[in-house]
Design a protein around this motif. Structure first.
Motif, PDB file in Angstrom:
ATOM      1  N   ALA A 142      83.958  -7.805  62.050  1.00 18.60           N
ATOM      2  CA  ALA A 142      83.396  -6.629  61.394  1.00 18.60           C
ATOM      3  C   ALA A 142      81.911  -6.484  61.707  1.00 18.60           C
ATOM      4  O   ALA A 142      81.411  -5.372  61.932  1.00 18.60           O
ATOM      5  N   LEU A 143      81.194  -7.618  61.729  1.00 21.97           N
ATOM      6  CA  LEU A 143      79.767  -7.578  62.032  1.00 21.97           C
ATOM      7  C   LEU A 143      79.515  -7.115  63.461  1.00 21.97           C
ATOM      8  O   LEU A 143      78.613  -6.322  63.725  1.00 21.97           O
ATOM      9  N   LYS A 146      79.673  -3.331  63.991  1.00 21.15           N
ATOM     10  CA  LYS A 146      78.666  -2.484  63.356  1.00 21.15           C
ATOM     11  C   LYS A 146      77.532  -2.160  64.334  1.00 21.15           C
ATOM     12  O   LYS A 146      77.080  -3.019  65.077  1.00 21.15           O
ATOM     13  N   ASN A 147      77.080  -0.904  64.291  1.00 21.49           N
ATOM     14  CA  ASN A 147      75.857  -0.579  65.014  1.00 21.49           C
ATOM     15  C   ASN A 147      74.666  -1.053  64.185  1.00 21.49           C
ATOM     16  O   ASN A 147      74.826  -1.518  63.053  1.00 21.49           O
ATOM     17  N   GLU A 150      74.146   0.358  60.620  1.00 22.28           N
ATOM     18  CA  GLU A 150      75.184  -0.180  59.723  1.00 22.28           C
ATOM     19  C   GLU A 150      74.913  -1.645  59.399  1.00 22.28           C
ATOM     20  O   GLU A 150      75.046  -2.070  58.246  1.00 22.28           O
ATOM     21  N   LEU A 151      74.542  -2.409  60.406  1.00 25.75           N
ATOM     22  CA  LEU A 151      74.246  -3.824  60.186  1.00 25.75           C
ATOM     23  C   LEU A 151      73.050  -3.992  59.260  1.00 25.75           C
ATOM     24  O   LEU A 151      73.012  -4.909  58.430  1.00 25.75           O
ATOM     25  N   ALA A 154      74.180  -3.888  55.695  1.00 25.34           N
ATOM     26  CA  ALA A 154      75.281  -4.788  55.325  1.00 25.34           C
ATOM     27  C   ALA A 154      74.723  -6.036  54.652  1.00 25.34           C
ATOM     28  O   ALA A 154      73.829  -6.687  55.182  1.00 25.34           O
TER      29      ALA A 154
END
Length: 275
Positions: A142-143, A146-147, A150-151, A154
């Protein structure tokens, strides 16, 4: 490839001998081992000192005791001046690294040159007994998907106990200046901001669950919000330092930070935050 294997401890006299023995047992041929204690009030440093004095193996040993106590983040910042290699493999004083951990990390470094490496772990209880059922970890997938905006927002990042870091994560950004947070939620973002991170799907570490300082915040809503706020502030500072033109990341961080600040204000006021 020279690597630094850093065992960082504070008041862990019950577990530190196993952590240090695991460092000494590493089969990577070019390794310095940094044993560093944050001014423990128990026998942690004495055990580290005795084991270092008795060690006759191939690895170079560096022994350090902070005085005064620096706290978690201060101690993490200190590691980069203690170690001499470009890559630091982190080992907590209550976990046990498998003998091939450093070698497996070195192989990934040679292939990919990432700025951060994290891995799978074997979960165990306080007594060191592995759980009968082990988790299948998918967080790294999932990490990776992520762009950067997004990261940036998070909260769930790499498991810090399993990490190795390139010193650029310190040298290019400077020390972590926010306190009351955990380094894993800073270093993965830094690594992706200026380079890459790699995951090793091998259980390179026996990870003692339920006793570390990070577990104490899980059921404390206010403490968790304060941690999230500190993380978002640190990421904002880091982005402003090395990528000030990334308005998309900074906007994402500002939005998330404003939300967390509002949630904290509502919690303190005794009201439920808006959904």
């Amino acid at each position: 490839m020279p690597l630094s294997f850093v065992v960082m401890a504070y008041n862990q006299e019950r577990y530190i001998a196993d952590a240090v023995a695991a460092a000494f047992a590493q089969d990577h041929p070019d390794l310095e081992i940094v044993l560093t204690d944050d001014c423990s009030t128990d026998a942690t440093f004495a055990i580290m000192q005795d084991m270092a004095s008795a060690y006759t193996g191939p690895h170079r040993i560096i022994l350090n005791r902070n005085d005064p106590n620096l706290g978690l983040i201060g101690h993490v910042n200190r590691l980069f001046s203690l170690a001499t290699s470009d890559y630091l493999i982190y080992a907590a004083g209550d976990d046990i690294s498998e003998p091939h951990r450093a070698r497996a990390i070195a192989e990934v470094i040679a292939r990919d040159r990432p700025l951060l490496i994290h891995s799978n772990v074997t979960d165990m209880d306080e007594a060191g007994v592995p759980f009968e059922k082990q988790r299948e970890r998918t967080r790294h997938e999932a990490l990776e998907a992520k762009n950067l905006p997004e990261l940036a927002r998070a909260m769930s990042h790499a498991l810090g106990a399993s990490c190795a870091w390139h010193r650029d994560l310190y040298d290019r950004f400077g020390p972590i200046t926010e306190t009351g947070l955990y380094e894993d939620q800073v270093f993965l973002f830094r690594a992706r901001l200026i380079g890459t991170a790699s995951y090793i799907d091998d259980r390179l570490l026996r990870y003692r669950r339920g006793i570390g300082i990070s577990f104490g915040s899980k059921n404390d809503a206010l403490k968790k919000l304060n941690i999230d706020i500190a993380i978002l502030r640190q990421r904002t500072l880091d982005c402003q330092k090395v990528a000030p033109d990334r308005a998309d990341i900074l906007k994402s961080l500002r939005k998330k930070l404003d939300k967390r600040l509002a949630e904290r204000d509502a919690l303190i006021a005794g009201a439920s935050p808006e959904a």
